[in-house]
Each structure stands twice: as C-alpha cells, then as structure tokens.
Motif scaffolding. Structure first.
Motif, PDB file in Angstrom:
ATOM      1  N   UNK A  83       0.809  -1.221   0.000  1.00 32.52           N
ATOM      2  CA  UNK A  83       0.000   0.000   0.000  1.00 32.52           C
ATOM      3  C   UNK A  83       0.842   1.270   0.000  1.00 32.52           C
ATOM      4  N   UNK A  84       1.994   1.236   0.669  1.00 33.12           N
ATOM      5  CA  UNK A  84       2.810   2.453   0.733  1.00 33.12           C
ATOM      6  C   UNK A  84       3.369   2.864  -0.631  1.00 33.12           C
ATOM      7  N   UNK A  85       3.250   1.990  -1.623  1.00 33.21           N
ATOM      8  CA  UNK A  85       3.737   2.316  -2.967  1.00 33.21           C
ATOM      9  C   UNK A  85       2.605   2.649  -3.941  1.00 33.21           C
ATOM     10  N   UNK A  86       1.382   2.619  -3.490  1.00 34.87           N
ATOM     11  CA  UNK A  86       0.262   2.936  -4.379  1.00 34.87           C
ATOM     12  C   UNK A  86       0.343   4.389  -4.853  1.00 34.87           C
ATOM     13  N   UNK A  87      -0.187   4.638  -6.037  1.00 34.95           N
ATOM     14  CA  UNK A  87      -0.247   5.987  -6.562  1.00 34.95           C
ATOM     15  C   UNK A  87      -1.384   6.783  -5.938  1.00 34.95           C
ATOM     16  N   UNK A  88      -1.405   8.087  -6.245  1.00 35.23           N
ATOM     17  CA  UNK A  88      -2.434   8.952  -5.680  1.00 35.23           C
ATOM     18  C   UNK A  88      -3.235   9.636  -6.783  1.00 35.23           C
ATOM     19  N   UNK A  89      -4.511   9.821  -6.492  1.00 34.80           N
ATOM     20  CA  UNK A  89      -5.429  10.495  -7.413  1.00 34.80           C
ATOM     21  C   UNK A  89      -5.920  11.779  -6.766  1.00 34.80           C
ATOM     22  N   UNK A  90      -5.887  12.860  -7.531  1.00 31.88           N
ATOM     23  CA  UNK A  90      -6.453  14.126  -7.099  1.00 31.88           C
ATOM     24  C   UNK A  90      -7.327  14.612  -8.243  1.00 31.88           C
ATOM     25  N   UNK A  91      -8.645  14.385  -8.133  1.00 28.60           N
ATOM     26  CA  UNK A  91      -9.513  14.639  -9.278  1.00 28.60           C
ATOM     27  C   UNK A  91     -10.951  14.872  -8.849  1.00 28.60           C
ATOM     28  N   UNK A  92     -11.710  15.511  -9.720  1.00 30.20           N
ATOM     29  CA  UNK A  92     -13.156  15.637  -9.546  1.00 30.20           C
ATOM     30  C   UNK A  92     -13.809  14.456 -10.250  1.00 30.20           C
ATOM     31  N   UNK A  93     -14.454  13.585  -9.483  1.00 26.21           N
ATOM     32  CA  UNK A  93     -15.073  12.377 -10.017  1.00 26.21           C
ATOM     33  C   UNK A  93     -16.567  12.427  -9.745  1.00 26.21           C
ATOM     34  N   UNK A  94     -17.369  12.516 -10.795  1.00 29.17           N
ATOM     35  CA  UNK A  94     -18.831  12.577 -10.669  1.00 29.17           C
ATOM     36  C   UNK A  94     -19.267  13.678  -9.708  1.00 29.17           C
ATOM     37  N   UNK A  95     -18.594  14.819  -9.799  1.00 28.95           N
ATOM     38  CA  UNK A  95     -18.951  15.965  -8.975  1.00 28.95           C
ATOM     39  C   UNK A  95     -18.376  15.960  -7.577  1.00 28.95           C
ATOM     40  N   UNK A  96     -17.579  14.935  -7.264  1.00 28.93           N
ATOM     41  CA  UNK A  96     -16.962  14.840  -5.941  1.00 28.93           C
ATOM     42  C   UNK A  96     -15.455  15.005  -6.077  1.00 28.93           C
ATOM     43  N   UNK A  97     -14.860  15.885  -5.249  1.00 29.15           N
ATOM     44  CA  UNK A  97     -13.407  16.053  -5.266  1.00 29.15           C
ATOM     45  C   UNK A  97     -12.785  14.913  -4.464  1.00 29.15           C
ATOM     46  N   UNK A  98     -11.999  14.072  -5.155  1.00 27.36           N
ATOM     47  CA  UNK A  98     -11.402  12.893  -4.545  1.00 27.36           C
ATOM     48  C   UNK A  98      -9.893  13.072  -4.469  1.00 27.36           C
ATOM     49  N   UNK A  99      -9.338  12.894  -3.266  1.00 27.29           N
ATOM     50  CA  UNK A  99      -7.887  12.936  -3.068  1.00 27.29           C
ATOM     51  C   UNK A  99      -7.498  11.717  -2.243  1.00 27.29           C
ATOM     52  N   UNK A 100      -6.642  10.867  -2.800  1.00 27.34           N
ATOM     53  CA  UNK A 100      -6.239   9.704  -2.018  1.00 27.34           C
ATOM     54  C   UNK A 100      -5.535   8.656  -2.842  1.00 27.34           C
ATOM     55  N   UNK A 101      -5.206   7.544  -2.181  1.00 23.67           N
ATOM     56  CA  UNK A 101      -4.477   6.469  -2.821  1.00 23.67           C
ATOM     57  C   UNK A 101      -5.385   5.648  -3.732  1.00 23.67           C
ATOM     58  N   UNK A 102      -4.771   5.108  -4.778  1.00 30.50           N
ATOM     59  CA  UNK A 102      -5.454   4.176  -5.676  1.00 30.50           C
ATOM     60  C   UNK A 102      -4.724   2.839  -5.591  1.00 30.50           C
ATOM     61  N   UNK A 103      -5.416   1.797  -5.194  1.00 30.44           N
ATOM     62  CA  UNK A 103      -4.781   0.488  -5.076  1.00 30.44           C
ATOM     63  C   UNK A 103      -4.233   0.054  -6.433  1.00 30.44           C
ATOM     64  N   UNK A 104      -2.975  -0.326  -6.460  1.00 33.71           N
ATOM     65  CA  UNK A 104      -2.345  -0.779  -7.691  1.00 33.71           C
ATOM     66  C   UNK A 104      -2.836  -2.170  -8.047  1.00 33.71           C
ATOM     67  N   UNK A 105      -3.199  -2.361  -9.307  1.00 33.46           N
ATOM     68  CA  UNK A 105      -3.628  -3.678  -9.769  1.00 33.46           C
ATOM     69  C   UNK A 105      -2.510  -4.695  -9.571  1.00 33.46           C
ATOM     70  N   UNK A 106      -2.863  -5.934  -9.384  1.00 31.26           N
ATOM     71  CA  UNK A 106      -1.860  -6.982  -9.294  1.00 31.26           C
ATOM     72  C   UNK A 106      -1.210  -7.184 -10.661  1.00 31.26           C
ATOM     73  N   UNK A 107       0.136  -7.166 -10.697  1.00 35.77           N
ATOM     74  CA  UNK A 107       0.851  -7.385 -11.948  1.00 35.77           C
ATOM     75  C   UNK A 107       0.669  -8.809 -12.434  1.00 35.77           C
ATOM     76  N   UNK A 108       0.699  -8.999 -13.758  1.00 33.36           N
ATOM     77  CA  UNK A 108       0.328 -10.307 -14.292  1.00 33.36           C
ATOM     78  C   UNK A 108       1.217 -10.696 -15.483  1.00 33.36           C
ATOM     79  N   UNK A 109       2.526 -10.807 -15.270  1.00 29.55           N
ATOM     80  CA  UNK A 109       3.418 -11.166 -16.366  1.00 29.55           C
ATOM     81  C   UNK A 109       3.070 -12.515 -17.005  1.00 29.55           C
TER      82      UNK A 109
END
Length: 359
Positions: A284-310
């Motif tokens: 979790x400490x390596x997840x990226x962050x999103x700062x955006x207006x989503x469906x009229x809501x201002x969202x700031x926070x981490x986005x869980x990184x998808x599991x890699x699948x080589x």
C-alpha cells in the motif's frame, strides 16, 4: 482449445532468459520448457532438470517436437534468428527490442503471416500492475479527458559493466532500444500511433568503456491532442523514482516506484504454486495517488495498484497457438514494428537537434 502443453525452446540463457522467460514458461499450465540453447554450460538443466540442452540454434530448430521458439539473445541477432525459426515452421517470441530496424520488423511480420505462425514480442510491461492501473483510470474517465501522459523508466548506474554487450556501441544497443521499447509500447497501447516524434538522445555519463545512449526524452503527439513525455536516464538516483504522471481535465494521477515483478523474479518468486497469490502485489505504501473531480466529488487519495500479471503474456501466446486463432495474440509483430519505427524517428529527431518528425 487443445489441452496439450506446447514444447518451448529458448535460444540463449543470459539474464533475460533466466529472470524473465524461463520462470514464466515453467509456471504456465500450457507450456513445457523443453530445450535451451547454451553454448558452453548446462546451467539451464541444473535449474530445470527435465530440460534438454542444445549447443547450437540449428540443433534446436531441427529437434522434433519444438512448437515455440523464444529468442533472448543480444538485440543485433534477433532478426536472423527469428527469420530462421519462422522458416523452420516454428511459432516465435522475440525479446524486446524486436529488431534493430523497422524494415526488419515488417519483413518478419509479413513472413509470419505468410507462413501462418504466431510471432510476438516480449512486451511484458503491458502487464505491470501500475500500467494496468493507469489503463483502468483512463477507461473509467477518472481524470477526465487526458491531455498529458508522462512516463519514466530510470536507473542509476554511473559506471560501465565490463564486457557487457549492452554497453557496446553496436546496432540496437543503448537505453533507447532497451527501456525505450517498453515506454513507447505502453504509450502506443494507450493512445494509438503518434502523429509526430520529437526527441533528445544523449550519452550523459561520458565514461570510459561505453558510448551508448544512456539518457533520452521523447515527446509523442497524438491526433487526440494527447502529449506523451517518455523519459529514461541511467543517472536517476532520487528515491522514490517517478513512474507515471497522468494529467486530465478533471485531475491528476501520480505514481512512484517500479512494478515489483522483476525484483520478485530475481528473488526466485514465480506466479505459480505457493507464491502465486503474492506475485505482482504492490504494498500500500507504494500505491499511486489520485487528485480529481469524479462525478462531482473532489477525490484525493491512494489508488490500489492492480496486481501485476506477467504470466498472462505467455498464457496468451500459448492459448493463441493452441486455438489456432492468430488474431487472439495481444502483442503482435506489427505493433512491435511501430515501436521500432518510433525509435528510428526519435534518433533522427535528436540528430536534427530535436526537430519534430512526422510518424
């Protein structure tokens, strides 16, 4: 689809084969690591006791029962080896970069079409967890209309490895062909073919033992209006390294750190058996962050990184071959030819002082 396993022959047993290819081939339920070409040692058989060792490429291509040939040799040899394998009637996977020139790439793609064999290129970074996350964010419209995508793949190596072929000034060497192949492929997956290519390609280290390019900046522009900035350097010591910055009309997604799968493979973890559930999972400490207006809501926070699948790369190759439906291949030779063409135009742009070149 047939339930049998495909016999795989791997040409070369250097770092690429040992870390990226053989562990995934051995992990696939659809593939059997049957033979490896090693010139002098039997290291592959020590690691995979059921595997046969061949001393020459010719011996492998003439061996009965080989369905798929995987080429992991130095870049300059890819074209000749891939052509020989296709002409021998084998399905083929080539380590990136596909070829040294786009003319070679197109010749191989056309030959594979003519012979009706599967020909793909190992663009495994399409299955990086963070790249899968970027695709989800774009597809879901979380940052709105995308205007700029910045992608970095940096290293820190302020010395030249002695006797390393990657440090030699030969066709296909250097960071642009190496890590650039990944960055360009990802950009083309997201946005299609570019309209123009602008680049600066340099040798910044200026040290004895190597004259290869070790730093580049590429700017790709697309008909949609998106600008892509692709960046790589061997002198990036900052931690954590920037990986992605995705900017849209509604906000930004920012990601640091590299996907964990390479380090996991180097540590001996594989996407099978007891380590499968943890493979490709980013803390979790390596997840990226999103700062955006989503469906009229201002969202700031981490986005869980998808599991890699080589492993999905090789599973897709196997299923495509076993089904006989070549159009099911995800990473195609024709796509890889576009990547090499962008590399050629980036070199030309840099040689002309950073002039934008039409694709």
């Amino acid at each position: 689809m047939s339930s049998r396993k495909l016999n795989v022959g791997v040409i070369g047993f250097g770092m690429s084969a040992q870390v990226f290819h053989c562990p995934l081939i051995a992990s696939s339920a659809h593939l059997n690591l049957h033979m490896v070409v090693e010139r002098r040692t039997d290291k592959s058989r020590e690691l995979y006791p059921a595997t046969q060792v061949a001393r020459t490429t010719e011996e492998l291509l003439e061996a009965p029962g080989i369905d798929l040939v995987v080429i992991t040799t130095p870049n300059e040899s890819h074209f000749v080896l891939a052509k020989a394998a296709i002409e021998a009637g084998k399905h083929v996977i080539v380590e990136k970069p596909f070829t040294v020139t786009s003319a070679q790439a197109k010749e191989l793609a056309a030959l594979a079409d003519e012979r009706k064999v599967v020909l793909g290129v190992y663009q495994n970074r399409r299955w990086d967890g963070d790249f899968l996350t970027v695709r989800q964010i774009i597809d879901a419209g979380l940052v709105g209309r995308v205007v700029e995508f910045e992608s970095h793949f940096d290293r820190f190596r302020n010395f030249a490895k002695p006797n390393a072929w990657r440090e030699k000034d030969v066709p296909g060497s250097g960071m642009l062909y190496d890590l650039g192949s990944h960055l360009i492929d990802q950009a083309l997956v997201l946005f299609g073919r570019p309209t123009s290519v602008l680049a600066l390609v340099e040798n910044q280290r200026q040290i004895p033992g190597t004259t290869i390019d070790d730093d580049f900046t590429i700017i790709l522009r697309f008909s949609s209006g998106v600008k892509c900035v692709l960046r790589s350097s061997m002198l990036a010591r900052a931690s954590p390294v920037l990986r992605y910055q995705l900017r849209g009309m509604n906000g930004t997604y920012l990601k640091h750190h590299l996907d964990p799968q390479e380090d996991q493979l180097k540590a001996g973890l594989v996407p099978a058996g007891s380590t499968a559930a943890a493979f490709g999972v980013e803390p979790e400490e390596r997840w990226g962050t999103l700062n955006a207006d989503v469906a009229g809501v201002h969202v700031v926070g981490k986005v869980e990184t998808c599991q890699g699948r080589y492993l999905e790369f090789y599973d897709n190759v196997a299923k495509t071959i076993l089904s006989g439906e070549r159009e099911g291949l995800i990473v195609t030779a024709w796509q890889a030819a576009d990547v090499i063409r962008v590399i050629e135009l980036a070199k030309k742009s840099s040689e002309e002082g950073g002039k934008a070149i039409e694709f």
